[in-house]
Design an enzyme around this catalytic site. Structure first.
Site, PDB file in Angstrom:
ATOM      1  N   HIS A 121      40.429  23.206 102.473  1.00  0.00           N
ATOM      2  CA  HIS A 121      39.646  24.039 101.560  1.00  0.00           C
ATOM      3  C   HIS A 121      39.083  25.276 102.248  1.00  0.00           C
ATOM      4  CE1 HIS A 121      35.830  22.536 103.272  1.00  0.00           C
ATOM      5  NE2 HIS A 121      36.462  21.371 103.356  1.00  0.00           N
ATOM      6  N   ASP A 122      39.108  26.383 101.516  1.00  0.00           N
ATOM      7  CA  ASP A 122      38.489  27.648 101.921  1.00  0.00           C
ATOM      8  C   ASP A 122      39.168  28.325 103.103  1.00  0.00           C
ATOM      9  OD1 ASP A 122      36.076  27.565 100.020  1.00  0.00           O
ATOM     10  OD2 ASP A 122      35.900  25.669 101.085  1.00  0.00           O
ATOM     11  N   GLY A 139      38.949  22.989 107.301  1.00  0.00           N
ATOM     12  CA  GLY A 139      38.326  23.864 106.318  1.00  0.00           C
ATOM     13  C   GLY A 139      37.752  25.141 106.908  1.00  0.00           C
TER      14      GLY A 139
END
Length: 264
Positions: A121-122, A139
């Site tokens: 994520h991200d 992440g």
């Protein structure tokens, strides 16, 4: 003739250009958008709020847009955005973002991503990168343009990897990698600068000379980081053609957190 195989399951709410090809047994969710010329192989799952641009080639057995592997995630409408002309080989996993950051995982244009790559994520990936097999990003990792990650490179969360840098196979990154740096090891250590890559991309002799001088300041002359930055800044006067490269290096170094630091 339909370009979507009869066994594929495409939600009626998904927005696919009429030229998109979808292979057998692939599943595409309701919040997916896909641009012209993109092809998706068999047995893929593309879900979540996922936007995929034009002329991407997505091979079989990929999972794109699944929720993040983050215990704090509570169903927020975060996103995965993939640009144009990317090649995504088999068994890759790209997760959507998380509310603890921008909420977006983003991949740019013209990237070559080999099998078993994970983007958590991200993560933010630039343009013209190459990720060899089983490169793994935790992440919030940011990867600059023209980066090459060797096979089985593992990147700790929140690490930044500067443009034109290069990691050897099995590298383990706990700290930021400045632009142009070649690194190797567990944990990774700087070895040289990516001079051959720069030549292939058309860097002039003056620009490559400036990169050599930056490497010397950062890694060869036993300077503190602040002293190295001062010497790098002075290169703008000595080698004006390399001013954008110097600015990129200084911008990267100035954004590195004291807690994370750079490989050194």
């Amino acid at each position: 003739m339909s370009l979507i195989h009869a066994t594929a399951i495409v939600d009626p709410k998904a927005e696919l250009d009429s030229s998109v090809q979808v292979g057998p047994y692939t599943i595409i969710g309701p919040n997916v958008r896909m641009g012209a010329g993109t092809t998706v192989g068999p047995h893929c799952v593309i879900e979540g709020h996922t936007t995929i641009g034009n002329d991407n080639r997505i091979f079989q057995f990929n999972s794109l847009g699944a929720i993040p592997q983050d215990k704090k995630y509570a169903g927020e409408p975060c996103e995965l955005i993939i640009g144009d002309r990317n090649t995504i080989r088999e068994f890759c996993t790209f997760n959507i973002g998380s509310p603890g950051d921008t909420g977006v995982t983003k991949v740019g244009n013209d990237n070559w991503i080999m099998a078993y790559v994970h983007l958590a994520h991200d993560c933010v990936v630039g343009n013209h990168t190459i990720f060899a097999n089983s490169a793994q990003l935790a992440g919030h990792v940011h990867v600059g343009d023209w980066v090459i990650l060797g096979g089985f490179t593992v990147v700790h969360q929140f690490v930044r990897i500067g443009a034109h840098s290069f990691t050897a196979m099995h590298s383990l990154l706990f700290a930021d990698v400045p632009p142009f740096v070649m690194c190797q090891g567990q944990p990774a250590e700087p070895r040289s600068m990516n001079f051959e890559g720069l030549r292939r991309r058309g860097f002039s002799a003056e620009r490559i000379s400036a990169v050599k001088a930056m490497h010397k300041a950062l890694y060869r002359d036993d300077l503190t980081l602040e002293q190295a930055k001062e010497r790098i800044a002075a290169l703008t006067q000595e080698k004006p053609e390399a001013a954008p490269d110097v600015a990129m290096m200084l911008g990267f170094l100035n954004q590195t957190s004291p807690q994370r630091g750079i490989i050194r």
